[in-house]
Design an enzyme around this catalytic site. Structure first.
Site, PDB file in Angstrom:
ATOM      1  CB  VAL A  11     -19.059  -0.448 -14.492  1.00 44.01           C
ATOM      2  CG1 VAL A  11     -18.997   1.017 -14.511  1.00 44.01           C
ATOM      3  CG2 VAL A  11     -18.358  -1.357 -15.327  1.00 44.01           C
ATOM      4  CB  VAL A 127     -12.937   4.075 -25.644  1.00 39.16           C
ATOM      5  CG1 VAL A 127     -11.782   3.738 -26.213  1.00 39.16           C
ATOM      6  CG2 VAL A 127     -14.232   4.205 -26.354  1.00 39.16           C
ATOM      7  CB  ILE A 131      -6.756   4.289 -20.951  1.00 42.88           C
ATOM      8  CG1 ILE A 131      -6.159   2.986 -20.719  1.00 42.88           C
ATOM      9  CG2 ILE A 131      -5.783   5.119 -21.742  1.00 42.88           C
ATOM     10  CD1 ILE A 131      -5.959   2.091 -21.987  1.00 42.88           C
ATOM     11  CD  GLU A 185     -20.011 -10.025 -21.403  1.00 39.30           C
ATOM     12  OE1 GLU A 185     -21.361 -10.005 -21.319  1.00 39.30           O
ATOM     13  OE2 GLU A 185     -19.624  -8.803 -21.772  1.00 39.30           O
ATOM     14  CE  LYS A 200     -14.139  -1.283 -25.309  1.00 36.82           C
ATOM     15  NZ  LYS A 200     -13.530  -2.232 -24.909  1.00 36.82           N
TER      16      LYS A 200
END
Lengths: 394, 394
Positions: A11, A127, A131, A185, A200
């Site tokens: 990220v 989360v 979105i 992972e 979440k």
């Protein structure tokens, strides 16, 4: 605006890439953003940012004592990151984080510390990947009661379930494939045992109901014991199995679960691959549904950048979560369950719904309170039993 | 903040109701909002606001010359409302509007006038009712290219189509039912002929591509000629018929249509009743999908209030739409069409796809450029022919 990054994994590199590629475009729109420093664990490892003038450091104090306004946390570390975020907030720095483990475990503390220091605390990316869910919820919560939040919040387990379903493959084979493709992972526990979804739904629910919810209060079952035969059974009965996170506020109680579910509702059953879906119901807006990429380098970075631009413009919503509602987290909900075991023990035998069970390897129970289910689960070794809730017929 | 309303119909009463019921709650969160005046056409008609101290007037000058910061337009009037909004903006007042006809027809002028006067111009409620779509798009557009927008944007026609499908009823019967239930207006033209969807896709597309798109450039077909037999044909071929608004940016061209479509994609085909759905694809976020109530008193008012609270906090995004991109709106797209006529004329005869057409009352065409289709349409009276695009197989 000067900012720092903590972490430069998937990220983090996505955030740097977007900010570098869009520098001129952002600047035309009035956003002048500079990454001053990036904190990494190993300063000797060669990094490849798009902007090769970026400075890396392994020394947290260089971030803490710098003049940056805002720090973006894209680490996956829990306790150390938590302490650092608190220190940064106390030093007056705004925090944007994609780290759902930290946000979930310390939601109260992080909101309170942000409020105390009058800094922004933004966590859209924690989360549902790209979105837009946290910010729209915050906007609604300014004048709305939220009644329920549910969704498919973990892309890895959804990939595994839909792939098993489509290809008729075993769990282990599909897990291996997911790992090879980078969807899972090396240690898939958080995803396949439901902990990622748990975090979440805890974040979404706490925010929505302004209530404290401990992770361990959330009834959480995963998909790691699922077998090909469970998928076949569900298919033969026109169901799909999905890992559903669900929370509802009813009266003074919050019902909150993460569990595999036999679903017919196309909103859930049509969800394939690593997509995420969220459904929210509220006082005035009725019901929303959101659907999108739940993970991914640029997708998650996109959510981080939206938070960043809001903070840049001082247009972010300041933390208002105070956990002041004394709702009880309850497991006192009745549901039918699908249970697959090799051998039917007494406790399970008693709750079989005989009208819907033709095969003692694929049991549909009567309506059970979860406490009864717990007793049954406890009578088996963890890896001997696969349990899924059965969606209520409408 | 002092504000005025123009209009006190369904959405207007919804806005007043929420602001009245949530007065204390909003005040605790720092929002002190007062409706100073409501403009109505007929000052003699008795009104029933929740707050009975609200003043009504039929004199626009009382709004224009008042000290209110922000005016909420919930009229359905086109030209008069447009002129008034421009006057209000020129007088330094922020505008929130749910009036899609005005926003669509005068998108360039409204954005430009808002920019010139440095006021806010917010129109979340003009598209998709409660669904948060305009604001999330604006956030993305600060650093993203948007590639496509599509959706089911008109609840009335979707209600009619899904009801005909489910109940096997004729168009006229279902239209009457929709009117009785308040889902369709006495004059249903805007909904069933596709103009309402046209306005919404024009707004979404212009914003997304920063391009001027005239309403009349949008290829628009409605559902008013649909017959039970068309629904039966589509069912027998595993399709559902939905009214789809679609726009794509490809190279320097914008392809934009509103037309009935034979769809299999569950995103569209599962949409029943008066729900709305929107799908957006973009550079970094990949694909989003939103789903929710496309209309309704409180649902639409909810979207208005979100805009209002953003403006209150000066956290709304200022208009940045400048229509500066010189994209051409093109109809040069190939598609297969489903055409239902009583009598097959020459022009139509030539384009029949013989592999897929077994019955000359239900024709599937070869891949056609829309210009060819236009010639065929022109050879029939408007009410003699039903046309729907056929979704491409994936």
């Amino acid at each position: 605006m000067n900012l720092a990054l903590m972490g430069f994994g998937t990220v983090g590199t996505g955030v740097e890439e977007i900010l570098f590629k869009k520098k001129d475009f952002l600047s035309q729109k009035g956003f002048d953003i500079n990454i001053k420093k990036v904190l990494i664990a190993n300063a000797n490892k060669k990094r490849y940012p798009k902007d090769d003038s970026i400075e890396f450091t392994a020394n947290f104090d260089e971030i803490l004592n710098s003049d940056v306004d805002t720090v973006i946390d894209v680490t996956s570390n829990l306790e150390e990151t938590y302490k650092r975020i608190i220190e940064l907030m106390n030093a007056g720095k705004n925090i944007i984080t994609a780290n759902k483990a930290v946000v979930s475990k310390y939601f109260e503390e992080l909101n309170e510390t942000a409020r105390k220091n009058n800094v922004y605390f933004s966590y859209e990316a924690s989360v549902g990947g790209a979105i837009p869910i946290i910010h729209p919820l915050m906007e609604e919560l300014q004048f709305n009661e939220i009644n329920s939040v549910s969704g498919i919040l973990n892309g890895t387990s959804n990939f595994i379930l839909s792939e098993m379903e489509e290809k008729g493959l075993d769990y282990d084979v599909v897990l291996k494939k997911a790992q090879d493709l980078g969807y899972a992972e090396a240690d898939p526990t958080a995803d396949v045992c439901g902990f990622d979804s748990q975090r979440k739904i805890r974040i979404l629910s706490s925010l929505s109901y302004n209530a404290k919810i401990k992770e361990e209060e959330i009834l959480t079952l995963g998909i790691s014991n699922i077998k090909k035969s469970n998928i076949e059974f569900s298919k033969n009965n026109n169901y799909n199995i999905r890992l559903i996170a669900n929370s509802q506020l009813k009266g003074e109680k919050i019902y909150i679960t993460v569990m595999p579910m036999l679903v017919k509702d196309p909103f859930f059953s049509n969800t394939i691959k690593s997509l995420n879906k969220v459904r929210v119901t509220g006082e005035y807006f009725g019901e929303y549904r959101f659907f999108g990429a739940g993970a991914g380098k640029l997708e998650t970075a996109d959510a981080v950048i939206r938070d960043l631009l809001r903070i840049y413009n001082c247009s972010e919503i300041k933390p208002f979560y105070t956990a002041e509602k004394n709702y009880k987290v309850s497991t006192d909900l009745e549901n039918k369950y699908y249970i697959s075991v090799k051998e039917v023990k007494d406790a399970l035998y008693k709750v079989i719904n005989r009208d819907e069970t033709n095969d003692l390897h694929h049991i549909i129970t009567k309506n059970l309170n979860f406490d009864e289910l717990k007793d049954i689960l406890n009578s088996y070794e963890e890896d001997e039993i696969f349990v899924a809730a059965v969606e209520e017929e409408k």
